[in-house]
Design a protein around this motif. Structure first.
Motif, PDB file in Angstrom:
ATOM      1  N   GLY A  18       0.814  -1.215   0.000  1.00 27.04           N
ATOM      2  CA  GLY A  18       0.000   0.000   0.000  1.00 27.04           C
ATOM      3  C   GLY A  18       0.843   1.259   0.000  1.00 27.04           C
ATOM      4  N   ARG A  66      -5.895   5.944   6.310  1.00 28.97           N
ATOM      5  CA  ARG A  66      -6.622   5.022   5.425  1.00 28.97           C
ATOM      6  C   ARG A  66      -7.940   5.669   5.021  1.00 28.97           C
ATOM      7  N   GLU A  69     -12.309   2.905   2.246  1.00 29.00           N
ATOM      8  CA  GLU A  69     -12.186   1.525   1.767  1.00 29.00           C
ATOM      9  C   GLU A  69     -11.025   0.785   2.429  1.00 29.00           C
ATOM     10  N   ARG A  71      -7.855   1.586   2.192  1.00 26.88           N
ATOM     11  CA  ARG A  71      -6.602   1.722   1.443  1.00 26.88           C
ATOM     12  C   ARG A  71      -5.729   2.793   2.077  1.00 26.88           C
TER      13      ARG A  71
END
Length: 177
Positions: A18, A66, A69, A71
């Motif tokens: 990520g 984050r 979602e 991410r």
């Protein structure tokens, strides 16, 4: 929607991937985070590994944001000074917000979370200031100024983006006490 911030997240493949993806996307959108586009996550991997090693050794801490979602949409790495005369301030590195989230106030939210972390998180009790550098010619120094940082130094033409394109290295400081 807002970002959810976490200090010292568990380092696993999802976090690593990520952050790599975020770093590549920010760089390729023109963000001044150590690379010049085009760049791939694999080209960024050695720089991230240096951060991760420093985290494992306790000299660096990570703040991630984050999105709704889950991410990774924002990061900031705090690096503690090892010089005995400079342990009262930390460096801030790799401050990023994903391009898809820019313009929504998430950068301000990230910088507020950075300041909150430095003021309240365990292990930051002796920290009196946050210091960062940024690349001149991008306007990001104005963004940091709006977040309370003051320019305290400038090294002309210290960053060579490309032949004939040298930028100032701007040093900024946020006093916490």
């Amino acid at each position: 929607m807002t970002l959810t911030f976490e200090v010292d997240p568990a380092v696993d493949p999802a976090l690593r991937d990520g952050v790599l993806s975020l770093w590549a996307d920010v760089s390729n959108a023109g963000g001044a985070v150590g690379f010049v586009p085009p760049v791939t996550p694999e080209e960024i991997r050695p720089a991230l590994l240096k951060h991760l090693v420093a985290m494992a050794e306790g000299g660096t801490r990570l703040l991630v944001g984050r999105d709704e979602e889950g991410r990774i949409a924002a990061t900031a790495f705090f690096t503690f000074n090892t010089h005995p005369l400079m342990t009262h301030w930390v460096w801030l590195y790799t401050v990023m917000v994903h391009p898809r989230h820019q313009g929504r106030g998430y950068g301000r939210d990230l910088m507020a979370a950075v300041e909150h972390t430095a003021r309240t998180a365990e292990g930051f009790e002796a920290i009196e200031a946050i210091r960062l550098t940024c690349r001149g010619g991008t306007g990001v120094d104005g963004f940091y100024a709006k977040s309370g940082y003051k320019e305290v130094g400038r090294v002309p033409d210290a960053i060579r983006v490309a032949p004939g394109d040298d930028r100032d290295d701007i040093i900024m400081l946020l006093p916490l006490r």
